[in-house]
Design a protein around this motif. Structure first.
Motif: not given
Length: 251
Positions: A103-107, A143-151, A170-181
């Protein structure tokens, strides 16, 4: 070079890894100093950042062809992400084992962690890795795996991964949407699976997001807000967020 000046220059260098240029006024707002202060910093700096026509750019004479790819999301809400990153970075302590989400916030978190702190970083994206590997006292596990150029995300290709073998503090988790419901969501289902696994394996799950994500819902479900031990946002959240039990950290 003065430590404060050096810190400001380093932040500008990091931002220019995410975009081609920064307006002087925007840079002053993000660093909470005057435009004159930044002009003075750059006039005495011999590094890779220069001021051209009111914009801060990489010095053309020192630029190279190996610059990191710029993704669309990384050029949006930069000041807000800087603020979220600053708040979250202050949570990292000596001895921590920290998961850094994609995610773009984490860096922006990784870049603002004090360089004197000794910690272990576990990450699953190239953009976070490139910042973390510059920290002198950070032990980085990618962590290894298949690399996606998209993200810039590495999707695991085997059942058991580094996330299964390492328990983080600790784990910093990013999100594209945050909604109470409807909870926390992101764009990609594979990302959501990794986020969920990281949340299960950590002592403290920390949701990091800027205010533009509030009341947004994307297709991939990550979890309920109640599953997070702490929420970090750049602005005070709407009153409805008071109904959740998780503590909230804002500026």
């Amino acid at each position: 070079m003065d430590k404060k000046v050096q810190s400001r220059i380093q932040k500008l260098e990091f931002l220019l890894k995410q975009m081609d240029k920064i307006h002087l006024r925007d840079a002053a707002d993000m660093l909470n100093v005057s435009e004159m202060t930044i002009r003075r910093d750059l006039s005495t700096n011999t590094g890779s950042v220069v001021l051209l026509g009111g914009y801060i750019v990489k010095d053309p004479q020192k630029a190279n062809d190996n610059n990191y790819l710029i993704f669309e999301q990384e050029t949006k809400h930069i000041a807000e992400k800087m603020q979220v990153g600053k708040l979250a970075a202050e949570l990292v302590q000596d001895g921590d084992v920290v998961f850094f989400d994609c995610g773009s916030t984490v860096p922006f978190i990784a870049s603002q962690i004090n360089s004197s702190i000794k910690f272990t970083a576990l990450c699953c994206s190239i953009n976070s890795f490139l910042v973390l590997q510059e920290k002198p006292h950070c032990h980085v596990i990618l962590c290894g795996g298949h690399y996606s150029r998209h993200n810039s995300f590495l999707t695991p290709i085997q059942l058991n991964t580094e996330l299964d073998a390492i328990c983080t503090t600790k784990a910093f988790i990013s999100a594209a949407g945050v909604d109470v419901k409807q909870g926390v969501t992101c764009f990609n289902v594979d990302e959501a699976k990794t986020k969920h696994k990281a949340m299960v394996k950590t002592k403290q799950a920390i949701l990091v997001f800027d205010h533009s994500k509030v009341n947004k819902v994307q297709q991939a479900y990550v979890g309920d807000l109640a599953q997070f031990d702490l929420l970090v946002c750049d602005q005070t959240l709407p009153v409805i967020f008071n109904t959740i039990k998780s503590p909230i950290l804002t500026k």
